[in-house]
Design a protein around this motif. Sequence first.
Motif, PDB file in Angstrom:
ATOM      1  N   SER B  74      19.898  19.888 -30.340  1.00  0.00           N
ATOM      2  CA  SER B  74      21.366  19.603 -30.593  1.00  0.00           C
ATOM      3  C   SER B  74      21.915  18.622 -31.005  1.00  0.00           C
ATOM      4  CB  SER B  74      20.986  19.050 -29.082  1.00  0.00           C
ATOM      5  OG  SER B  74      20.217  17.837 -28.681  1.00  0.00           O
ATOM      6  N   TYR B  79      28.377  21.445 -33.564  1.00  0.00           N
ATOM      7  CA  TYR B  79      28.890  22.527 -32.538  1.00  0.00           C
ATOM      8  C   TYR B  79      29.015  21.422 -31.600  1.00  0.00           C
ATOM      9  CZ  TYR B  79      30.438  24.501 -37.309  1.00  0.00           C
ATOM     10  OH  TYR B  79      30.408  24.632 -39.244  1.00  0.00           O
ATOM     11  N   HIS B  80      27.844  20.959 -31.338  1.00  0.00           N
ATOM     12  CA  HIS B  80      28.148  20.837 -30.545  1.00  0.00           C
ATOM     13  C   HIS B  80      27.920  21.911 -29.024  1.00  0.00           C
ATOM     14  CE1 HIS B  80      30.027  17.384 -31.228  1.00  0.00           C
ATOM     15  NE2 HIS B  80      29.265  16.930 -31.794  1.00  0.00           N
ATOM     16  N   ALA B  83      23.515  21.304 -25.762  1.00  0.00           N
ATOM     17  CA  ALA B  83      22.485  20.329 -25.850  1.00  0.00           C
ATOM     18  C   ALA B  83      20.970  19.908 -24.909  1.00  0.00           C
ATOM     19  CB  ALA B  83      24.111  19.908 -23.752  1.00  0.00           C
ATOM     20  N   SER B  84      20.606  19.134 -24.748  1.00  0.00           N
ATOM     21  CA  SER B  84      19.372  18.980 -24.677  1.00  0.00           C
ATOM     22  C   SER B  84      19.544  18.090 -23.570  1.00  0.00           C
ATOM     23  CB  SER B  84      18.781  18.268 -25.671  1.00  0.00           C
ATOM     24  OG  SER B  84      18.527  19.081 -27.121  1.00  0.00           O
ATOM     25  N   LEU B  85      18.885  18.114 -22.278  1.00  0.00           N
ATOM     26  CA  LEU B  85      18.277  17.262 -21.453  1.00  0.00           C
ATOM     27  C   LEU B  85      16.350  17.571 -20.861  1.00  0.00           C
ATOM     28  CD1 LEU B  85      21.374  19.239 -18.989  1.00  0.00           C
ATOM     29  CD2 LEU B  85      21.297  17.103 -20.112  1.00  0.00           C
ATOM     30  N   SER B  87      15.129  18.424 -18.663  1.00  0.00           N
ATOM     31  CA  SER B  87      14.642  19.491 -18.001  1.00  0.00           C
ATOM     32  C   SER B  87      15.020  20.453 -18.512  1.00  0.00           C
ATOM     33  CB  SER B  87      15.877  20.048 -16.676  1.00  0.00           C
ATOM     34  OG  SER B  87      17.260  19.857 -17.292  1.00  0.00           O
ATOM     35  N   LEU B  90      20.377  23.231 -22.858  1.00  0.00           N
ATOM     36  CA  LEU B  90      21.506  24.463 -22.251  1.00  0.00           C
ATOM     37  C   LEU B  90      22.961  24.587 -23.447  1.00  0.00           C
ATOM     38  CD1 LEU B  90      23.990  22.398 -19.667  1.00  0.00           C
ATOM     39  CD2 LEU B  90      22.525  23.967 -19.842  1.00  0.00           C
ATOM     40  N   THR B  91      22.695  26.011 -23.324  1.00  0.00           N
ATOM     41  CA  THR B  91      23.301  26.642 -24.569  1.00  0.00           C
ATOM     42  C   THR B  91      24.638  26.992 -23.892  1.00  0.00           C
ATOM     43  OG1 THR B  91      23.063  28.854 -23.990  1.00  0.00           O
ATOM     44  CG2 THR B  91      21.239  27.323 -25.816  1.00  0.00           C
ATOM     45  N   PHE B  92      26.007  26.389 -25.412  1.00  0.00           N
ATOM     46  CA  PHE B  92      27.265  27.207 -25.373  1.00  0.00           C
ATOM     47  C   PHE B  92      27.377  28.069 -25.872  1.00  0.00           C
ATOM     48  CE2 PHE B  92      26.329  23.258 -23.121  1.00  0.00           C
ATOM     49  CZ  PHE B  92      27.725  23.426 -21.878  1.00  0.00           C
ATOM     50  N   GLU B  94      30.313  30.405 -26.808  1.00  0.00           N
ATOM     51  CA  GLU B  94      31.692  29.831 -27.508  1.00  0.00           C
ATOM     52  C   GLU B  94      31.322  29.377 -27.789  1.00  0.00           C
ATOM     53  OE1 GLU B  94      30.536  29.612 -24.223  1.00  0.00           O
ATOM     54  OE2 GLU B  94      31.513  28.004 -23.680  1.00  0.00           O
ATOM     55  N   LEU B  95      30.607  28.299 -28.402  1.00  0.00           N
ATOM     56  CA  LEU B  95      30.857  27.485 -28.992  1.00  0.00           C
ATOM     57  C   LEU B  95      30.169  27.444 -30.783  1.00  0.00           C
ATOM     58  CD1 LEU B  95      31.201  23.954 -27.462  1.00  0.00           C
ATOM     59  CD2 LEU B  95      33.038  25.247 -27.911  1.00  0.00           C
ATOM     60  N   HIS B  97      28.282  28.665 -33.528  1.00  0.00           N
ATOM     61  CA  HIS B  97      28.760  29.595 -35.252  1.00  0.00           C
ATOM     62  C   HIS B  97      27.573  30.671 -35.462  1.00  0.00           C
ATOM     63  CE1 HIS B  97      33.139  27.030 -36.180  1.00  0.00           C
ATOM     64  NE2 HIS B  97      32.546  26.819 -34.786  1.00  0.00           N
TER      65      HIS B  97
END
Lengths: 120, 290
Positions: B74, B79-80, B83-85, B87, B90-92, B94-95, B97
């Motif tokens: 992350s 392009y964010h 996200a790193s938590l 746990s 988490l990937t997105f 749609e964002l 590239h």
Amino acid sequence: MKVVFSTSGNTLDAPLDRRFGRASNFLVYDTETESFTVVDNRQNLNASQGAGIQAAQTVAGTGAKHLVTGHCGPKAFRVLNTAGIAIYTTDAATVADALRQFLSGELKTTGAADVDSHWV
Amino acid sequence: MILAVASGKGGTGKTTVSVNLARVAGRHVQLLDCDVEEPNAHLFLRGVLQRREEICVPVPQVDASLCTGCGECSGFCRYHAIASLESGALTFPELCHGCGGCSLVCPEKAITETGHRIGVVETSEADGITLIQGRLDIGVAMAPPLIRAAKSFLDEGAPAILDAPPGTSCPVIAAISDAHLVILVTEPTPFGLHDLKLAVDMVRELKIPAGVVINRVGLGDDRVHAFCREQGIPVLLEIPDDRKIAEAYSRGELAVDALPAYHAHFENLLFRSRELYRAIRSEHHADLRI
């Protein structure tokens, strides 16, 4: 217990920023010591995308499990929810007002994003 | 020769110029509709679909059993899209590239790449014109990877006309970046001039030679003409503000078919574009000799 507030300033009197992802700062209030620290979120002000995701990760990094803000979009919600952070939305004018509402139990947690992506 | 048709402002006549140029260019010309968010060249050519391919971009897939939530991925992603938590990540998609950076920086080798569909590239044949068009899926925000994919279908041995999306941002850069010459279509209005200036700055930055087509001449004023003169940018064609062109357009007809007088004008545009490219190329070679 730590509670995070989105704000455009860095004191309890500062306005509560209704925007979560692009708020300038996060005020992290500790209810046990009745003190707070401020976390900078300005790197996100000009982010082309993903400001909410980055901001949610920053909030998760504070260790707080409660967030009080104006609105929360779907991507930020997903990150906050995964991190086990309860989200409370309010239209309070200042952080102090929002804190008062939170402590008196007036605020309800939201179970879903209340605005779409790219809501301004 | 790859000839790109671009503009700063939308609605100036890029598609009109592109499809009419393709028609007068003769057999075995390729027309690439790079306006993947709303391809429209097909409305004028009505070709027979030959081929449709799904286009995917690589997006991260995280193996939760290996992820330690360290934050390397992350932190790397500008392009964010990840996200790193504590746990895990988490990937997105749609964002994303599709750069693959997250999988390279992951110390646990927890990230592999998987395909995320963004759209299709369709090839059709219409009276000797090979129309290649990208069509972005609804809800997908990233046009450049699909534009690059559509361009990969080009046969380098045959001439190509590229109909670029409007504006001067990433999708346009992706469309025109390896063109030999760019035709900038504008109109003689303050808005047309403003966006023409942006487009001229863009092609200069990319070091691609350019000429201008002024559409709807007769409305507005002469400031676009003056600007081209001052800047030494050749005006390759002026198209009058002719209601008959709009009428043909509204019926999905090409101006060169519906109004034969325009056939010669577009042939001339093609000729002048080739001449301009040749002149610039020989100038460049002369420079090299010195």
